[in-house]
Design a protein around this motif. Structure first.
Motif, PDB file in Angstrom:
ATOM      1  N   ALA A  46       0.826  -1.216   0.000  1.00 19.91           N
ATOM      2  CA  ALA A  46       0.000   0.000   0.000  1.00 19.91           C
ATOM      3  C   ALA A  46       0.856   1.260   0.000  1.00 19.91           C
ATOM      4  O   ALA A  46       0.533   2.237  -0.690  1.00 19.91           O
ATOM      5  CB  ALA A  46      -0.934  -0.009   1.213  1.00 19.91           C
ATOM      6  N   LEU A  47       1.966   1.260   0.740  1.00 18.90           N
ATOM      7  CA  LEU A  47       2.838   2.426   0.763  1.00 18.90           C
ATOM      8  C   LEU A  47       3.473   2.658  -0.599  1.00 18.90           C
ATOM      9  O   LEU A  47       3.596   3.794  -1.061  1.00 18.90           O
ATOM     10  CB  LEU A  47       3.925   2.265   1.841  1.00 18.90           C
ATOM     11  CG  LEU A  47       4.908   3.432   1.984  1.00 18.90           C
ATOM     12  CD1 LEU A  47       4.194   4.742   2.314  1.00 18.90           C
ATOM     13  CD2 LEU A  47       5.967   3.112   3.038  1.00 18.90           C
ATOM     14  N   ASP A  48       3.880   1.570  -1.271  1.00 19.06           N
ATOM     15  CA  ASP A  48       4.443   1.690  -2.619  1.00 19.06           C
ATOM     16  C   ASP A  48       3.442   2.358  -3.563  1.00 19.06           C
ATOM     17  O   ASP A  48       3.801   3.239  -4.348  1.00 19.06           O
ATOM     18  CB  ASP A  48       4.798   0.308  -3.180  1.00 19.06           C
ATOM     19  CG  ASP A  48       5.907  -0.393  -2.413  1.00 19.06           C
ATOM     20  OD1 ASP A  48       6.670   0.276  -1.700  1.00 19.06           O
ATOM     21  OD2 ASP A  48       6.000  -1.629  -2.533  1.00 19.06           O
ATOM     22  N   LYS A  49       2.192   1.912  -3.492  1.00 18.83           N
ATOM     23  CA  LYS A  49       1.158   2.470  -4.379  1.00 18.83           C
ATOM     24  C   LYS A  49       0.904   3.946  -4.069  1.00 18.83           C
ATOM     25  O   LYS A  49       0.749   4.761  -4.987  1.00 18.83           O
ATOM     26  CB  LYS A  49      -0.130   1.657  -4.239  1.00 18.83           C
ATOM     27  CG  LYS A  49      -0.010   0.247  -4.787  1.00 18.83           C
ATOM     28  CD  LYS A  49      -1.282  -0.560  -4.539  1.00 18.83           C
ATOM     29  CE  LYS A  49      -1.128  -1.987  -5.050  1.00 18.83           C
ATOM     30  NZ  LYS A  49      -2.317  -2.814  -4.775  1.00 18.83           N
ATOM     31  N   THR A  50       0.879   4.269  -2.786  1.00 21.31           N
ATOM     32  CA  THR A  50       0.706   5.671  -2.395  1.00 21.31           C
ATOM     33  C   THR A  50       1.861   6.511  -2.915  1.00 21.31           C
ATOM     34  O   THR A  50       1.670   7.632  -3.412  1.00 21.31           O
ATOM     35  CB  THR A  50       0.626   5.788  -0.860  1.00 21.31           C
ATOM     36  OG1 THR A  50      -0.527   5.087  -0.411  1.00 21.31           O
ATOM     37  CG2 THR A  50       0.549   7.238  -0.408  1.00 21.31           C
ATOM     38  N   PHE A  51       3.056   5.968  -2.836  1.00 20.62           N
ATOM     39  CA  PHE A  51       4.247   6.667  -3.308  1.00 20.62           C
ATOM     40  C   PHE A  51       4.172   6.927  -4.813  1.00 20.62           C
ATOM     41  O   PHE A  51       4.452   8.035  -5.279  1.00 20.62           O
ATOM     42  CB  PHE A  51       5.488   5.850  -2.955  1.00 20.62           C
ATOM     43  CG  PHE A  51       6.769   6.411  -3.505  1.00 20.62           C
ATOM     44  CD1 PHE A  51       7.222   7.658  -3.114  1.00 20.62           C
ATOM     45  CD2 PHE A  51       7.526   5.681  -4.407  1.00 20.62           C
ATOM     46  CE1 PHE A  51       8.414   8.175  -3.610  1.00 20.62           C
ATOM     47  CE2 PHE A  51       8.712   6.187  -4.906  1.00 20.62           C
ATOM     48  CZ  PHE A  51       9.155   7.437  -4.514  1.00 20.62           C
TER      49      PHE A  51
END
Length: 199
Positions: A46-51
């Protein structure tokens, strides 16, 4: 920083969004980083996608902001900072679009409503007032995303996201440096960034 050969193109405000044709005329990312042979697509969290979303949206408002600096600023230091934004975010935007396609992660085609308001504010401001507003908005936003970049770079298991975070780190550091070189960064702006740090 490489000298922008087609300065007139940067001055055009006809299209305030990043589009395929504009990016096609820009140099490809030349960070010197090795291109990963294969991405571990199962490891996108999820953090990768937000990034990926944040990198895309940064370009969608900071490229127009960089263009506006060439016409609305009174300071050569602000115009120089604007050129850094144009160059750095154009390259990052190309990279994030390539990575999102490879990873099958959708990314937005427009900036957030807040970012669009920032561009509108900059568009309607001139001279020294523009200079200060430009630095206030951009140093604050760069400082906040710098925190996210560090988290992603330290923890992602995906090789493409790691490469993007490394390039984004270099780009954002450069942008903070040129914004600070203007002499217009205030304590209030730095306090605003500090307020977002994890407690």
């Amino acid at each position: 920083m490489a000298v922008i050969a087609t300065a007139a193109g940067w001055l055009s405000l006809k299209n305030d969004s990043v589009d395929e044709s504009a990016s096609a005329n820009l140099p490809t990312s030349s960070s010197g980083l090795a291109v990963p042979q294969a991405a571990d697509t199962d490891a996108v969290n999820a953090l990768d996608k937000t990034f990926l979303t944040k990198v895309r949206q940064a370009g969608l408002w900071e490229i127009p902001a960089g263009r506006l600096a060439q016409t609305n600023a009174s300071s050569e230091a602000i115009k120089r900072a604007g050129l850094h934004l144009l160059d750095g975010h154009s390259k990052l935007d190309q990279l994030v679009r390539e990575d999102s396609e490879a990873l099958h992660v959708p990314i937005p085609d427009q900036a957030t409503a807040e970012q669009q308001r920032w561009v509108d504010q900059l568009r309607s401001t001139r001279g020294s007032a523009f200079d200060q507003l430009f630095v206030d908005l951009l140093r604050s936003s760069h400082g906040k995303v710098f925190i996210t970049i560090g988290e992603v770079r330290a923890s992602t298991k995906n090789s493409l996201v790691r490469r993007l975070a490394t390039q984004a780190n270099t780009t954002v550091q450069d942008h903070m440096d040129v914004l600070e070189d203007t002499g217009l960064v205030t304590d209030a702006t730095l306090d605003d960034v500090a307020s977002t740090l994890p407690k």
